[in-house]
Write an enzyme that holds these catalytic residues in place. Structure first.
Site, PDB file in Angstrom:
ATOM      1  CB  SER A  36      -0.944   0.058   1.156  1.00  0.00           C
ATOM      2  OG  SER A  36      -0.098   0.271   2.558  1.00  0.00           O
ATOM      3  CE  LYS A  37       2.198   7.543  -2.572  1.00  0.00           C
ATOM      4  NZ  LYS A  37       1.682   8.622  -2.511  1.00  0.00           N
TER       5      LYS A  37
END
Ligand code: GLU
Length: 487
Positions: free
Chosen positions: A255-256
């Site tokens: 995930s970012k």
């Protein structure tokens, strides 16, 4: 004749090209090419606030860089491209009205405040958030009242409960989802007229005659919702295939928020990864070719790919493994190609003074030691800079060796014997000096390397000597001897 296979990648331009999207695009591409079908690229911009042209550009550039070229989509025209979902508002609304007429959808007059209140109440009672379907059976006087208040309705689709929505997934096998887990009746068109993803995607897939929807596992609940819409429209359903999510080596979803730019393809492009390596790595991440081949090109993968060999279990993104693939491609792609790709990283050097064969020799000499192309600047500095600075630790190691001075002195004495046009012959002279001094291995090579490159490790010594040439070898050995003399 069976109808043509048509698949699509449908990213939302709400962020740069994600590694997971690239893998989904790749699997769609491979499937389309294997089945001699069509690979369609469609942008999904139903999220007006988060979509941007910068992200669109990054996604397009990233897919092109990976050679995942589409048959229909942005830049190349075709019947469906380029277009934006936000420009198809009337089209979606037409279908939504059809659902309203058939009693499968209704107008919902709830305000944002009311929906927020509902959510808060459910949270306070430890209930899962869902719409309570309160507008499903409004009577005329309630409708009149809301309209008199100036409320603009959204359109909601009826999610029958209880019910099990099941399908055979081409990757995951049998899947069954309880309709009570879908959050209640769902908005399909917002009060501002914009269609919601789960609705627009069905209409788009129908419009584009998509036969297989291959995407990430995070869309499984969306698929259940979309199946209900296909049924309500009495429309033919595509085959669904959900690829397992990509985790990091600690089994956390990529995930970012947690991994920052490492989830974006663009970072790997900037860092000097080969698109061939990314493709090879992503392809084998959740798919095993029938012959268990580890290294393969995009075309080879196209010839072998099928969905039944895609793994059901989560994939793991392991940068060490990607680095291994990248090193392989840096070593094995044609040298000319590596030079072209390396040029942006060498922009600080005056390369104009080098002939093509000299550049080839330099890049060939260092490429075995590179993990990414961005390392090439540092790796080649001692070739391009006229003089070198021997760092303190290397200097210390040089001085600490009893043999350093003798080896360097001998190189100077034998300088006339070096044939600088021949790397092997250069190495042979060093070996001969080693035999004379009864030195080999590190005791012999380290002082030469330290003097010529300012490093403890480096590329092949014979090639290094050959590329540097007589004058630079002489002056660097002399400088190193000066260092030794000063102690
Ligand atoms: N726009 C969706 C996404 O980026 C596409 C999902 C789909 O393939 O339907 O996740």
């Amino acid at each position: 004749m069976a109808s043509e296979i048509r698949v699509r990648i449908a990213p939302s331009p709400t962020g740069n090209l994600h590694v997971g999207t690239a893998r989904t695009a790749l699997y769609n591409y491979l499937f389309a090419r294997n089945k001699k079908g069509k690979f369609v690229f469609r942008l999904e911009d139903t999220d007006e606030l988060r979509s941007s042209d910068t992200y669109t550009k990054d996604i397009i550039d990233g897919l092109k860089w990976l050679s995942l070229n589409w048959d229909e989509g942005p830049d190349i025209g075709g019947p469906y491209a380029p277009y934006k979902q936000t420009e198809k508002v009337d089209h979606y609304e037409k279908y939504a009205h059809k659902l309203i007429s058939s009693g499968k959808a209704y107008f919902c007059y709830c305000t944002q405040e009311e929906l927020t209140q509902l959510k808060d109440d459910q949270k306070n009672s430890s209930m899962a958030p869902r719409y309570d379907n309160r507008c499903r059976n409004l009577n005329q006087s309630q409708i009149d009242k809301f309209q008199a208040e100036g409320r603009i309705p959204a359109m909601r689709f009826i999610v029958e409960e209880p019910r099990v929505i099941s399908w055979h997934d081409a990757i995951k096998g049998e899947i069954a989802i309880n309709s009570s887990d879908l959050g209640g009746d769902m908005v399909i068109v917002k009060s501002n007229g914009v269609a919601i993803y789960n609705f627009a995607v069905v209409i788009d897939d129908l419009d584009m005659k998509i036969t297989h929807v291959i995407r990430g596992e995070d869309h499984i609940h969306n698929t259940a919702k979309q199946i209900l819409i296909y049924e309500a429209l009495d429309a033919p359903m595509p085959i669904f295939a959900h690829a397992a999510l990509i985790f990091d080596i600690e089994r956390q979803k990529l995930s970012k928020r947690k991994h920052g730019e490492a989830v974006h393809v663009d970072k790997y492009k900037k860092d000097g990864y080969m698109p061939e390596a990314i493709i090879n790595y992503l392809a084998q991440m959740s798919w095993t070719p029938p012959n268990n081949q580890e290294i393969f090109s995009l075309d080879e993968a196209c010839a072998l790919f099928d969905l039944d060999k895609v793994s059901k279990s989560p994939a793991v993104f392991d940068i060490q493994r990607l680095n291994w693939f990248n090193g392989h491609y840096i070593r094995s792609l044609p040298i000319q190609e590596i030079i072209t790709r390396a040029l942006p990283y060498l922009s600080g050097y005056d390369l104009g003074q080098y002939k093509q064969n000299e550049l080839e020799a330099i890049v060939s000499c260092v490429r075995d030691g590179l993990t990414t192309l961005s390392e090439i600047k540092e790796a080649t500095q001692f070739f391009f800079d006229e003089t070198i600075i021997v760092p303190a630790d290397v200097k210390e190691a040089l001085l600490s060796k009893q043999s350093s001075k003798d080896v360097l002195q001998k190189i100077l004495e034998h300088l006339s014997e070096f044939n600088f046009g021949d790397a092997k012959a250069c190495k042979a002279v060093v070996d001969k000096i080693g035999a004379e001094l009864k030195l080999k291995g590190k005791d012999l090579f380290f002082p030469v390397r330290a003097a010529l490159c300012g490093k403890t490790h480096g590329p092949d010594l014979g090639s290094t000597i050959s590329i540097l040439g007589r004058e630079r070898v002489r002056s660097r050995i002399e400088s190193a001897l000066d260092l030794c003399a000063k102690t």
